[in-house]
Design an enzyme around this catalytic site. Structure first.
Site: not given
Ligand code: ADP
Ligand code: MG
Length: 364
Positions: A11-12, A138, A254, A326
């Protein structure tokens, strides 16, 4: 056929949280900005597809920012027009984001390649007693400060939680909704036939619309399947068992659904006697997994095997609403026999595959 690349767009990726230069407030990009962001993503993907023409491709996408916005619109307009339940908002985001990502066809055509994308409205089965329904995790909708979140909780009655620290070290809060685990993808055969036609399916958008299987109830000579909106399906008791599904309110992660999709496609190919190698690529706003994330001693992680990935996940360093799912998605994919997965940023896609950027995950 070469490999199947599954690109899971965050989403980001389409709607990164930005700080308004005038007000200093955190905001979601407007539609033209989302459209341009999606275009940039599609340009990079199109070039990759043109450069690697022997592979097959499939896209999935998140919908956190967009589904939250649709829900807000529906709630604010509630005095004039009926409100929308979350599953219907999810279906709406699949349509709109699939339309936005269909720009990939433009980016391919200007490169001389006539491939079509098809967003497949995808329903994903979840358990009706998934504990997630009692514990929303979520994140959806626009970013807020802690104070704004508390005000919304009080006035609108919806739940909010701490999402992450932004680049300026400020706390970002967002609304939270239940996120049940994906079990099975209903339209898997349609997605597969789209792939086999040589085109590019866009599937399990926003994790897919969560649906549950309805348990039949005996009523005399009949079996009845009660669904939402006072709709009941029925069949005679001696007719073969039927599968009836009905939407539930939640947003599936997702990344977990994308992992399930990758595994399902591999296993279906295997059952047909074909060996399909799926490369599972999670694209987000960070260029890979970090140790000591956002600390002065932050470190990139370039490569992890399954064992190391499990250990890091168990140490609890990845938050449940962002990096956690993830990494869980990658673990599920590798445990089911998947060969290679990546978490990275699309800006460094080629460098990721050559080992200079992003994080690569392999079973050994
Ligand atoms: P998306 O919308 O792509 O699913 P998310 O916000 O759900 O993105 O997940 C990505 C985010 O995870 C990054 O922007 C970061 O801020 C966060 N994050 C938390 N812990 C970590 C880590 N150990 N390494 C990298 N990113 C991290
Ligand atoms: Mg996410």
């Amino acid at each position: 056929m070469g490999k199947l690349y599954l690109f899971a767009l965050g989403g980001n990726e389409i709607s990164p949280v930005i700080t308004d230069p005038e007000t200093g407030k955190m905001v979601n990009p407007d539609l033209p900005a989302q459209w341009r962001q999606a275009w940039k993503t599609c340009e990079i993907l199109a070039q990759f597809i043109v450069d690697h023409p022997d592979n097959a491709y499939i896209l999935t996408h998140g919908n956190g920012p967009q589904i939250g916005n649709i829900l807000l619109r529906s709630e604010y307009a509630g005095e004039m027009i009926h409100k929308l339940p979350i599953d219907v908002c999810g279906a709406d985001t699949q349509g709109a984001l699939g339309y936005m990502l269909a720009q990939l066809s433009n980016s391919l055509r200007v490169r001389g390649k006539d491939l079509k994308t098809a967003e497949i409205i995808t329903q994903v089965i979840v358990d009706h007693d998934d504990p997630a329904f009692q514990e929303p995790t979520k994140f959806i909708g626009p970013p807020m400060t802690k104070e704004e979140a508390e005000e919304h909780q009080k006035n609108q009655g919806y739940l909010c939680g701490f999402y992450k620290l932004n680049d300026q070290g400020q706390e970002v809060w967002r609304r939270v909704v239940p996120s049940p685990k994906p079990k099975e993808i209903i339209e898997i055969d349609i997605i597969e036939s789209c792939l086999q036609s040589g085109n590019i399916p866009i599937a399990v958008g926003g994790g897919g619309i969560p649906v549950v299987a309805i348990e039949p109830q005996k009523a005399g000579e009949l079996e009845q399947y009660p669904c939402s909106y006072d709709i009941t399906y029925q069949k005679s008791l001696d007719a073969p068992p039927a599968k009836v599904y009905c939407g539930v309110e939640g947003v599936i992660d997702k990344d977990l659904s994308s992992s399930l999709l990758a595994t399902s496609l591999r296993e279906r190919a295997h059952r047909r006697g074909e060996e399909l190698e799926v490369v599972f690529v999670i694209l987000t706003d960070v260029d890979g997994v970090k140790l000591n994330y956002q600390q002065p001693n932050q470190e990139d992680v370039r490569s992890l095997n399954l064992e190391e990935t499990r250990e890091l996940q168990q140490s609890g360093i990845f938050p449940s609403g962002s990096m956690g799912p993830k990494v869980e998605a990658v673990i599920n994919f590798l445990e089911a026999g998947g060969q290679q997965a990546f978490i990275t940023n699309i800006q460094v896609l080629e460098q990721t595959f050559s080992g200079q950027a992003g994080t690569r995950f392999q079973s050994h």
